[in-house]
Design an enzyme around this catalytic site. Structure first.
Site, PDB file in Angstrom:
ATOM      1  CE  LYS A   9      99.467  32.529  69.762  1.00  0.00           C
ATOM      2  NZ  LYS A   9     100.114  31.857  70.910  1.00  0.00           N
ATOM      3  NE  ARG A  84      99.986  26.957  67.845  1.00  0.00           N
ATOM      4  CZ  ARG A  84      98.882  27.434  68.433  1.00  0.00           C
ATOM      5  NH1 ARG A  84      97.831  27.754  67.717  1.00  0.00           N
ATOM      6  NH2 ARG A  84      98.851  27.597  69.739  1.00  0.00           N
ATOM      7  NE  ARG A 123      96.322  29.276  79.493  1.00  0.00           N
ATOM      8  CZ  ARG A 123      96.505  29.295  78.180  1.00  0.00           C
ATOM      9  NH1 ARG A 123      96.391  30.424  77.499  1.00  0.00           N
ATOM     10  NH2 ARG A 123      96.777  28.194  77.538  1.00  0.00           N
ATOM     11  NE  ARG A 157      93.701  26.064  77.361  1.00  0.00           N
ATOM     12  CZ  ARG A 157      94.101  26.782  76.301  1.00  0.00           C
ATOM     13  NH1 ARG A 157      93.700  28.036  76.157  1.00  0.00           N
ATOM     14  NH2 ARG A 157      94.886  26.266  75.403  1.00  0.00           N
ATOM     15  NE  ARG A 168      99.867  24.541  74.818  1.00  0.00           N
ATOM     16  CZ  ARG A 168      99.187  25.321  75.678  1.00  0.00           C
ATOM     17  NH1 ARG A 168      98.991  24.933  76.918  1.00  0.00           N
ATOM     18  NH2 ARG A 168      98.746  26.474  75.288  1.00  0.00           N
TER      19      ARG A 168
HETATM   20  P1  AMP Z   1      95.630  27.725  71.211  1.00  0.00           P
HETATM   21  O1  AMP Z   1      94.311  27.949  71.886  1.00  0.00           O
HETATM   22  O2  AMP Z   1      95.883  28.660  70.061  1.00  0.00           O
HETATM   23  O3  AMP Z   1      96.795  27.648  72.180  1.00  0.00           O
HETATM   24  O4  AMP Z   1      95.530  26.264  70.531  1.00  0.00           O
HETATM   25  C1  AMP Z   1      95.327  25.110  71.330  1.00  0.00           C
HETATM   26  C2  AMP Z   1      95.867  23.880  70.618  1.00  0.00           C
HETATM   27  O5  AMP Z   1      95.191  23.711  69.361  1.00  0.00           O
HETATM   28  C3  AMP Z   1      97.345  23.923  70.247  1.00  0.00           C
HETATM   29  O6  AMP Z   1      98.191  23.546  71.328  1.00  0.00           O
HETATM   30  C4  AMP Z   1      97.393  22.917  69.101  1.00  0.00           C
HETATM   31  O7  AMP Z   1      97.346  21.583  69.577  1.00  0.00           O
HETATM   32  C5  AMP Z   1      96.086  23.191  68.375  1.00  0.00           C
HETATM   33  N1  AMP Z   1      96.264  24.217  67.313  1.00  0.00           N
HETATM   34  C6  AMP Z   1      95.709  25.476  67.272  1.00  0.00           C
HETATM   35  N2  AMP Z   1      96.076  26.122  66.148  1.00  0.00           N
HETATM   36  C7  AMP Z   1      96.882  25.266  65.462  1.00  0.00           C
HETATM   37  C8  AMP Z   1      97.601  25.345  64.231  1.00  0.00           C
HETATM   38  N3  AMP Z   1      97.577  26.456  63.458  1.00  0.00           N
HETATM   39  N4  AMP Z   1      98.324  24.263  63.849  1.00  0.00           N
HETATM   40  C9  AMP Z   1      98.364  23.141  64.593  1.00  0.00           C
HETATM   41  N5  AMP Z   1      97.731  23.005  65.763  1.00  0.00           N
HETATM   42  C10 AMP Z   1      96.991  24.043  66.209  1.00  0.00           C
END
Ligand code: AMP
Length: 217
Positions: A9, A84, A123, A157, A168
């Site tokens: 994404k 989300r 990753r 990461r 997750r």
């Molecule tokens: P991402 O880089 O989009 O995978 O986001 C990394 C982490 O940030 C996720 O695993 C969540 O813990 C948190 N996160 C990012 N966006 C959201 C969201 N819209 N709602 C809740 N947690 C989020």
């Protein structure tokens, strides 16, 4: 952009935003900045992120609302990682209605979970420039060090350990997957296969977003 963890994404969202000359709003990036600056919100969010849990809706909605108030969003934007949860999607509909904007398309990247787990386990990132690599497909030249910083070893990461990845996916299934139905019910969902070469996925996304006419014989 909608999809499970690791579907691409972020990478594809960035390309779509560049193609549409509009900003990419990535909640993962906004949170990482807050973590790096060690703000109270960042410290709290970090605990939830490192455990593979979603950050509270209230915090996320406030962050996105603040970001949308900046002047670069008037002509549109690509959202990556938000909404989300259903309450976040409802809040987004309300925020957009107040701004007289609406969602054009929800691009749902579909990839099977086994493949995603392999991708996430592969990753790596450079701790200096944060450049992203993947041992499955986008490996650095020597397999271990950043191409741009040859003495710096790549790292995993913090939220990519196997236990966190499992958590997750659980969060995704319980809280994010219901958005497929939410957007399908209002005819906004566009399904796009997220496997195969990244350029092919990007072309499919552009087509589904109505940005280029489909090729006809
Ligand atoms: P991402 O880089 O989009 O995978 O986001 C990394 C982490 O940030 C996720 O695993 C969540 O813990 C948190 N996160 C990012 N966006 C959201 C969201 N819209 N709602 C809740 N947690 C989020």
């Amino acid at each position: 952009m909608l999809g499970a963890p690791g579907t691409g994404k972020g990478t594809q969202g960035r390309r779509l935003a560049a193609a549409g000359h509009c900003p990419l709003i990535s909640t993962g990036e906004i949170l990482s900045e807050a973590v790096a600056q060690a703000t109270p919100l960042g410290l709290e969010a970090r605990r939830q992120m490192d455990a593979g849990r979603l950050v509270d809706d209230r915090v996320m909605i406030a962050l996105v609302s603040e970001r949308l108030a900046r002047p670069d969003t008037g002509e549109g934007f690509v959202l990556d990682g938000f909404p989300r949860t259903v309450p976040q999607a409802e809040a987004l509909d309300t925020l957009l209605a107040e701004r007289r904007q609406e969602i054009e398309s929800v691009l749902y990247l579909q990839v099977d979970e086994d493949r995603l787990v392999r991708r996430l386990l592969g990753r790596r990132e450079c701790p200096v420039c944060m450049r992203a690599y993947n041992l499955e497909g986008m490996a650095p030249r020597d397999g271990r060090h950043c191409d741009d910083h040859p003495t710096v070893e790549l790292r995993v990461r913090a939220d990519d350990s196997e236990a966190t990845i499992r958590q997750r996916f659980e969060e995704y299934r319980a809280k994010t997957a219901p958005l497929v139905e939410y957007y399908e019910a209002t005819h906004r969902l566009r399904r796009v296969p997220g496997t195969g070469p990244a350029d092919g996925v990007f072309s499919a996304l552009l087509r589904e977003a109505g940005r280029v006419p489909p090729v006809t014989a």
